[in-house]
Write a protein that holds these residues in place. Sequence first.
Motif, PDB file in Angstrom:
ATOM      1  N   THR A 190       0.845  -1.260   0.113  1.00 23.79           N
ATOM      2  CA  THR A 190       0.067   0.043   0.177  1.00 23.79           C
ATOM      3  C   THR A 190       0.991   1.264   0.008  1.00 23.79           C
ATOM      4  N   TYR A 191       0.295   2.544   0.249  1.00 21.86           N
ATOM      5  CA  TYR A 191       1.208   3.829   0.256  1.00 21.86           C
ATOM      6  C   TYR A 191       1.477   3.938   1.628  1.00 21.86           C
ATOM      7  N   SER A 192       2.497   4.349   1.758  1.00 20.90           N
ATOM      8  CA  SER A 192       3.203   4.893   3.148  1.00 20.90           C
ATOM      9  C   SER A 192       2.570   6.358   3.505  1.00 20.90           C
ATOM     10  N   GLU A 193       2.880   6.826   4.569  1.00 17.17           N
ATOM     11  CA  GLU A 193       2.627   8.153   4.876  1.00 17.17           C
ATOM     12  C   GLU A 193       3.254   9.113   4.307  1.00 17.17           C
ATOM     13  N   GLU A 194       4.268   9.144   3.719  1.00 12.13           N
ATOM     14  CA  GLU A 194       5.062  10.150   3.200  1.00 12.13           C
ATOM     15  C   GLU A 194       4.351  10.259   1.657  1.00 12.13           C
ATOM     16  N   GLN A 195       4.036   9.146   1.039  1.00 13.55           N
ATOM     17  CA  GLN A 195       3.502   9.111  -0.152  1.00 13.55           C
ATOM     18  C   GLN A 195       2.110   9.729  -0.152  1.00 13.55           C
ATOM     19  N   VAL A 196       1.291   9.500   0.930  1.00  7.79           N
ATOM     20  CA  VAL A 196      -0.069   9.889   1.051  1.00  7.79           C
ATOM     21  C   VAL A 196       0.105  11.648   1.173  1.00  7.79           C
ATOM     22  N   PHE A 197       0.760  12.130   1.938  1.00  8.41           N
ATOM     23  CA  PHE A 197       1.147  13.429   2.549  1.00  8.41           C
ATOM     24  C   PHE A 197       1.947  14.207   1.185  1.00  8.41           C
ATOM     25  N   SER A 198       2.266  13.594   0.355  1.00  5.72           N
ATOM     26  CA  SER A 198       3.054  14.281  -0.825  1.00  5.72           C
ATOM     27  C   SER A 198       1.854  15.038  -1.828  1.00  5.72           C
ATOM     28  N   ASP A 199       0.617  14.376  -1.791  1.00  5.43           N
ATOM     29  CA  ASP A 199      -0.338  14.969  -2.512  1.00  5.43           C
ATOM     30  C   ASP A 199      -0.828  16.385  -1.924  1.00  5.43           C
ATOM     31  N   PRO A 200      -0.464  17.588  -2.896  1.00  7.79           N
ATOM     32  CA  PRO A 200      -0.919  18.665  -2.269  1.00  7.79           C
ATOM     33  C   PRO A 200      -2.304  18.982  -2.046  1.00  7.79           C
ATOM     34  N   ARG A 201      -3.326  18.226  -2.626  1.00 10.38           N
ATOM     35  CA  ARG A 201      -4.731  18.516  -2.439  1.00 10.38           C
ATOM     36  C   ARG A 201      -4.919  17.914  -0.811  1.00 10.38           C
ATOM     37  N   LEU A 202      -4.435  16.702  -0.376  1.00 10.96           N
ATOM     38  CA  LEU A 202      -4.682  16.553   0.894  1.00 10.96           C
ATOM     39  C   LEU A 202      -4.229  17.672   1.998  1.00 10.96           C
ATOM     40  N   ARG A 203      -2.991  18.275   1.493  1.00  9.50           N
ATOM     41  CA  ARG A 203      -2.422  19.231   2.604  1.00  9.50           C
ATOM     42  C   ARG A 203      -3.313  20.408   2.593  1.00  9.50           C
ATOM     43  N   VAL A 204      -3.817  20.655   1.384  1.00  5.60           N
ATOM     44  CA  VAL A 204      -4.592  22.137   1.388  1.00  5.60           C
ATOM     45  C   VAL A 204      -6.091  21.669   2.124  1.00  5.60           C
ATOM     46  N   GLU A 205      -6.563  20.493   1.850  1.00  9.48           N
ATOM     47  CA  GLU A 205      -7.886  20.239   2.483  1.00  9.48           C
ATOM     48  C   GLU A 205      -7.680  20.140   4.066  1.00  9.48           C
ATOM     49  N   LEU A 206      -6.546  19.463   4.603  1.00 12.18           N
ATOM     50  CA  LEU A 206      -6.322  19.666   5.779  1.00 12.18           C
ATOM     51  C   LEU A 206      -6.271  21.089   6.508  1.00 12.18           C
ATOM     52  N   ALA A 207      -5.570  21.956   5.543  1.00 12.53           N
ATOM     53  CA  ALA A 207      -5.483  23.370   6.103  1.00 12.53           C
ATOM     54  C   ALA A 207      -6.813  24.143   6.189  1.00 12.53           C
ATOM     55  N   LEU A 208      -7.621  23.751   5.108  1.00  9.22           N
ATOM     56  CA  LEU A 208      -9.021  24.441   5.206  1.00  9.22           C
ATOM     57  C   LEU A 208      -9.778  23.959   6.175  1.00  9.22           C
ATOM     58  N   ARG A 209      -9.636  22.420   6.546  1.00  6.82           N
ATOM     59  CA  ARG A 209     -10.509  21.989   7.500  1.00  6.82           C
ATOM     60  C   ARG A 209     -10.191  22.663   8.751  1.00  6.82           C
ATOM     61  N   GLU A 210      -8.690  22.825   8.968  1.00  4.48           N
ATOM     62  CA  GLU A 210      -8.260  23.181  10.530  1.00  4.48           C
ATOM     63  C   GLU A 210      -8.500  24.805  10.440  1.00  4.48           C
ATOM     64  N   ALA A 211      -8.988  25.467   9.369  1.00  4.02           N
ATOM     65  CA  ALA A 211      -9.487  26.876   9.534  1.00  4.02           C
ATOM     66  C   ALA A 211     -10.824  26.949   9.405  1.00  4.02           C
ATOM     67  N   GLY A 212     -11.813  25.729   9.214  1.00  9.01           N
ATOM     68  CA  GLY A 212     -13.120  25.593   9.417  1.00  9.01           C
ATOM     69  C   GLY A 212     -13.758  26.289   8.062  1.00  9.01           C
ATOM     70  N   LEU A 213     -13.022  26.161   6.754  1.00 14.17           N
ATOM     71  CA  LEU A 213     -13.343  26.525   5.661  1.00 14.17           C
ATOM     72  C   LEU A 213     -13.785  25.381   4.512  1.00 14.17           C
ATOM     73  N   HIS A 214     -13.674  24.283   4.970  1.00 11.71           N
ATOM     74  CA  HIS A 214     -13.647  23.001   4.124  1.00 11.71           C
ATOM     75  C   HIS A 214     -14.994  22.846   3.502  1.00 11.71           C
ATOM     76  N   LYS A 215     -16.110  23.475   4.290  1.00  7.61           N
ATOM     77  CA  LYS A 215     -17.441  23.481   3.595  1.00  7.61           C
ATOM     78  C   LYS A 215     -17.857  24.365   2.592  1.00  7.61           C
ATOM     79  N   THR A 216     -17.181  25.424   2.392  1.00  5.70           N
ATOM     80  CA  THR A 216     -17.373  26.704   1.661  1.00  5.70           C
ATOM     81  C   THR A 216     -17.337  26.480   0.075  1.00  5.70           C
TER      82      THR A 216
END
Length: 625
Positions: free
Chosen positions: A550-576
């Motif tokens: 399967t994919y490792s943690e480094e490979q998953v977090f290398s996707d910029p879409r996941l990092r942007v989604e986590l940042a928006l979720r932390e800011a409370g903007l992921h549903k806008t």
Amino acid sequence: MGELDHGALFSGHRISGGDNLVIPARNALCSRKYKPVDYKHLYELAAEAKMASAKTQLKIKKTEQVSETSKEQRLLKQHRQVWWQEHKRLSESRQKAEGEMKTFLDEESHKNNFFFDLRDLEQKLSKERDTYQINALVPVWQLKEDLKLKLAKMQHYLSKESCQKPKINSVEVLQQIKFMKKQQKAILEGLILESLALERELEEYKENALVHSSEEKNGLFLEFPPELVSLECSYPDLKTLVIDEYQELASGYWAKLQEIDQQLEALSSDWKEEDQWVFQTVINQYPSDLQRRRTLYLDMLQRYLPHKSRQELVVHEKAWDHYHSVRNQRRVLLLNWAQARKAFVLRAVATAAEAAAAHEADVLLADSRQKQLEICADLKAKVLQWKAQQEEAAKLEAAVAARRKEKEDERERLQREQETVRRAQDKEKLKKYWAEKELKWQEQEERDLQHLEELRKLMAEQAAKDRERVQFRRALLEKRLLEKKELALLQARQEEEKEKRLEVLRQQVAVVAKLDPARAVADTVASKARLGIGTNDEFELQQPLFRLHTYSEEQVFSDPRLRVELALREAGLHKTLYAREVLSKLPPPKLPRRDMESTAFSVEHLSSEGQRSIRGLVWPTVCKP
């Protein structure tokens, strides 16, 4: 791949040269690029085009009918406004006249018995009107109410709400209606005869009044004023001169009046009195300051006088305007004559007074004859001067009347020219509109033909690309089948080798221990280890239990879409909507393969007919084995 990749093929393939489009005729019948012409489909397209053209013509006719109807409604609306104003004016005039008559009768009834007779006649006519209403109108109303009641009962029975059929004697009802019609017809004929008799009497009174008025006017011109007849003048020559001047002045006005009367007789129309009355009444209904007055009253005259053409109405209108202008000249002439006659009489009386005063002065002073002659000459000069002034005033009045008539003619001419210019502008606008419409149709047809040509090119390119794709997919399928076979053979060999190794292992671990019943009930090494017996060294697990695929943690977090989604979720903007738009624009780290991308909706701009044509040309080629 579940959907056709049209967009990729459209953008990826290009025709290298113009020579590829030329195909020999001998290979045309055997080539798959050509298909037989579908004449049935072409006939259907031609029929649809004819039907669309017929619908367009029908819409144009409907538009013309709606335009004519709207124009008729606008005219009727303007007529209705004029009629309402005329009705209001006539109602007010009638109420005012009735009030004045009533006031006059109330005031004069005590002075003359004639007004008592008028009141008695009014009461008599009111009783006759009530009697006529009771004898003629009340039976009609009663019969109408009876028929309405019977019809309501019959409708109630026909609607199955009543089970009892009403008893209606149709023969008796028809006899009543026929009898009522005969009675009303006889009453109407009697009323028509009475109205005709009254009209004849009124015409006789009118003729007598006109004769008396003409006689009075003749006497007004030919008879001498009583002031001149009873004029006392010390000088007989002066009185004779005054009478001669009056006769000359009266004969001049009389000649002008005769000339105007001859013009009026020459302008008399051959129309019937009823048509002439309708013409005059309709024109008088429309005020002179109304916009499009001439158009409105000509339209109304055509409605009231359908047996008269528009040309006849225009000719009669011009003749009527001329007649009206001459009548105005006649009225102005009579007013001028009355003023001139009055002024002449006053001037003659003043001249006689001056002559009498001069004579008395001559008698008292016993002056010489020369002075008397000078006075007479002076008076005669004054009379001649006054005559010249009167003639000049008459000429000026005639010139003013002529200028007014010329101004009125010029205004009518300008109005007719404006109407002609307006009609020409309307025709030009209509031609321009149809030219623009025709140009738009031609441009639309050119665009459709160009679109059809592009569509045919796209379909040809798509057919070539689809054949390449089929060949590629066929080779790919054969390759995959071959790989599957090789993989199956490899798995079979591996299974055989595995069984061999297991067999060797089984032989190696076969049971070789001797029979030991005590060992069965003794403690095992594992139980001892749990109890801590014989275990001194700690065991650490250094290797993973299972092999991960399967994919490792480094490979998953290398996707910029996941990092942007986590940042928006932390800011409370992921549903806008902002987060949705940002995430839709972020590309993945690795683009997908071209054969895995779906562009089925890239040809949505094509019409339904074009899509059906593409499916009919492309899908059979794709589905061939």
